[in-house]
Design a protein around this motif. Sequence first.
Motif, PDB file in Angstrom:
ATOM      1  N   MET A   1       0.842  -1.190   0.000  1.00 11.52           N
ATOM      2  CA  MET A   1       0.000   0.000   0.000  1.00 11.52           C
ATOM      3  C   MET A   1       0.871   1.230   0.000  1.00 11.52           C
ATOM      4  O   MET A   1       1.093   1.876   1.016  1.00 11.52           O
ATOM      5  CB  MET A   1      -0.901  -0.092   1.244  1.00 11.52           C
ATOM      6  N   ARG A   2       1.458   1.485  -1.102  1.00 10.22           N
ATOM      7  CA  ARG A   2       2.330   2.671  -1.199  1.00 10.22           C
ATOM      8  C   ARG A   2       1.490   3.863  -1.619  1.00 10.22           C
ATOM      9  O   ARG A   2       0.573   3.758  -2.401  1.00 10.22           O
ATOM     10  CB  ARG A   2       3.442   2.432  -2.221  1.00 10.22           C
ATOM     11  N   HIS A   3       1.861   4.976  -1.090  1.00  8.16           N
ATOM     12  CA  HIS A   3       1.146   6.202  -1.372  1.00  8.16           C
ATOM     13  C   HIS A   3       2.028   7.000  -2.311  1.00  8.16           C
ATOM     14  O   HIS A   3       3.186   7.251  -1.994  1.00  8.16           O
ATOM     15  CB  HIS A   3       0.960   6.960  -0.057  1.00  8.16           C
ATOM     16  N   ALA A   4       1.529   7.391  -3.449  1.00  8.09           N
ATOM     17  CA  ALA A   4       2.345   8.177  -4.364  1.00  8.09           C
ATOM     18  C   ALA A   4       2.579   9.568  -3.778  1.00  8.09           C
ATOM     19  O   ALA A   4       1.724  10.080  -3.057  1.00  8.09           O
ATOM     20  CB  ALA A   4       1.631   8.315  -5.703  1.00  8.09           C
TER      21      ALA A   4
ATOM     22  N   GLY B   1       5.578   9.133   0.709  1.00  9.26           N
ATOM     23  CA  GLY B   1       4.340   9.717   0.181  1.00  9.26           C
ATOM     24  C   GLY B   1       3.292   9.830   1.259  1.00  9.26           C
ATOM     25  O   GLY B   1       2.681  10.891   1.462  1.00  9.26           O
ATOM     26  N   MET B   2       3.129   8.744   1.994  1.00 11.90           N
ATOM     27  CA  MET B   2       2.172   8.710   3.088  1.00 11.90           C
ATOM     28  C   MET B   2       2.533   9.753   4.148  1.00 11.90           C
ATOM     29  O   MET B   2       1.679  10.470   4.674  1.00 11.90           O
ATOM     30  CB  MET B   2       2.203   7.303   3.685  1.00 11.90           C
TER      31      MET B   2
ATOM     32  N   THR C   1       2.454   0.429   8.505  1.00 12.85           N
ATOM     33  CA  THR C   1       1.774   0.999   7.338  1.00 12.85           C
ATOM     34  C   THR C   1       0.920   2.211   7.692  1.00 12.85           C
ATOM     35  O   THR C   1       1.020   3.262   7.049  1.00 12.85           O
ATOM     36  CB  THR C   1       0.835  -0.052   6.723  1.00 12.85           C
TER      37      THR C   1
END
Lengths: 374, 260
Positions: free
Chosen positions: A1-4, B35-36, B135
């Motif tokens: 679950m990578r967030h751009a 990014g998060m 996460t």
Amino acid sequence: MRHAISPRKLVLSLLFIGTITAIAFTGVAIVAGRQWRIQPTFRVRADFASISGLNLGDRVRVQGIDAGVVDAIEPPPAPGGLVTLWMRIDESLRPLVRADAKAMIVSQGVVGARVVEIRPGLPDAPELPDSMRIAAEQTPEIADLMNQATVTLKRVDAVAVAAERGLGEINSIATSIREGKGSLGRLVQDEEAYRKLLALSDRGSRTLNDLEENLAALKRTWPLSRYFDERAFYDRERVLFKPGADRESKTLHPDALFEPGRSVLTPGGRALLDEIGTWFKRAKTGKTEVVIAAFTDDRRDPELAQLMTQEQADSVRRYLVARYAIDTVGWFGTRKVAAVGFGNQAPRISAEGNASPAASQGRRVEIILFTPRT
Amino acid sequence: MRQALRNSLYATTDFVRFSAEALAGLPGAVVRRPGMLIHQFERVALGSLALVLFAGMSIGLVTWLQLHRLLVKYGIEATLPSVLAVAVMVETGPVLASLLVAGRLGAGLAAELGSMNLTEEVDALELLGAPVVPTLVCPRVLACTLAVPFLTVLIDVSALAGGLLAELVAGTLSPQLFGQRAFDFVRLSDVVPATLKTGVFGLVIGLIGCWSGLRAERSTEAVGRAATRGVVRSMLGVFAANVILVPLIQATVEAIGWKR
């Protein structure tokens, strides 16, 4: 679950961080600048006997201009030495601080922080020496001033005593002169000299009056007044005379209270005072004042009688205060409780509290409650 | 009674274990989920921007009004900026900023993670091999930790601006003099630790908020309860951390001889 990584958010975040970091560093620079951390500076030292509670970082002024801070404080290596004060001063003011400059510690306002004030030297004085040492001038402290005031007061007292003695002598001389007896009286035929002597004694008595007035004023000044209040110092007679108040009293015989010829309470006396205590609890109001007056009829020595009765009145007061807290009103208020020994002197005020002289009633301890009638 | 005690003991150990896990994962969050992290940082910092600016302004104005009335009595109203700056920068600013963030995010994080739990997103992540703490929790906690000190600086500045505004409207000092006086009593040894300690407050808020959300039961009502709990607990956490940190900081500053 990578967030751009969103470019918009990245830019906004970086902008936020950058702006605030810049603000923070500006603030830090301003504060550091106020401590002369970033400007060019030079160091100067001065040796003081006392630095009067100066701290690291306290301000240094040159001719009143905010010019630097206290950099270091070195205690003396051995007792009797001087405290070395190192100061950091703006480089631009260096030409002002010459070898003959003087440093002193002054207070800003009455309770304000202390600052070091540097007075520049003369224009033709040499530059600062390599030791960077300038002269230190000690300024008087409040405590010193108070000490001096005490010494002065003592001297005033001594002068008063001396003046009184001298005046007594002059008076006796003057009396004998007036009566025309004594060798001096016969010798002094000159009217002028006689008048001068009289004038002198008159002036002396006026001076003494002034002094007495000053001392009386002093006695009524807090905190001295509390002491004199407790001892009913100046109102010895007046404590018994309160025309505006209701008077209630109990009279006890000293033989029942004290060991014979002493001011120590006997067990029987304590019991009597316990009765007085309960009576007081019933009779008191918030405004009641208490007077404990002791009298004797022993005519032999007025001074000893006075001391004796004062001690007796005091010990009754102590007992009643300790056991029955008669000197307090409620939780925080205080009540005036005067303990007065009248010696063998019969007060001008009668037992009923009227201003008519009464016959002496002999040895007794009176506990009198005055309740002002409103 | 015994049951309640056992429950709270269980909750405490659970929180400690959770915190240890999250703290261990913090450095990894920077590298693996930038990014998060940026997303969360933007949410905490820029989202609180208006609130913090407004609160700081209000505190500055009100402090000025209250102090001015007192100081005028003694004719020393010229020292007001110095007092105001110290009052705001040393304690009011840091604590207020942290409490504001606690109010916003304690509820926000708890509600967000609580509903993720409710909709079984958390379970899905676990199944996909993405453990929930690194996460979801770590980037949020780190964002809080980083953002609160910045917001503290902002609240300090806006409080001073509020004071200056009040001074300009009702006072006598010029802006230059106000600026000069404001830094009279400020010592870096007070202000820098006071600002940096809010990082710990941010950490506490993030941890408590996330934990309260993740431990919520699976019902809509429970999510609401978790949000309330998140606010209350994170505010209490801030106060408690402050009580622990202030003497610690003072002792440290004393020990290293930092006196200005």
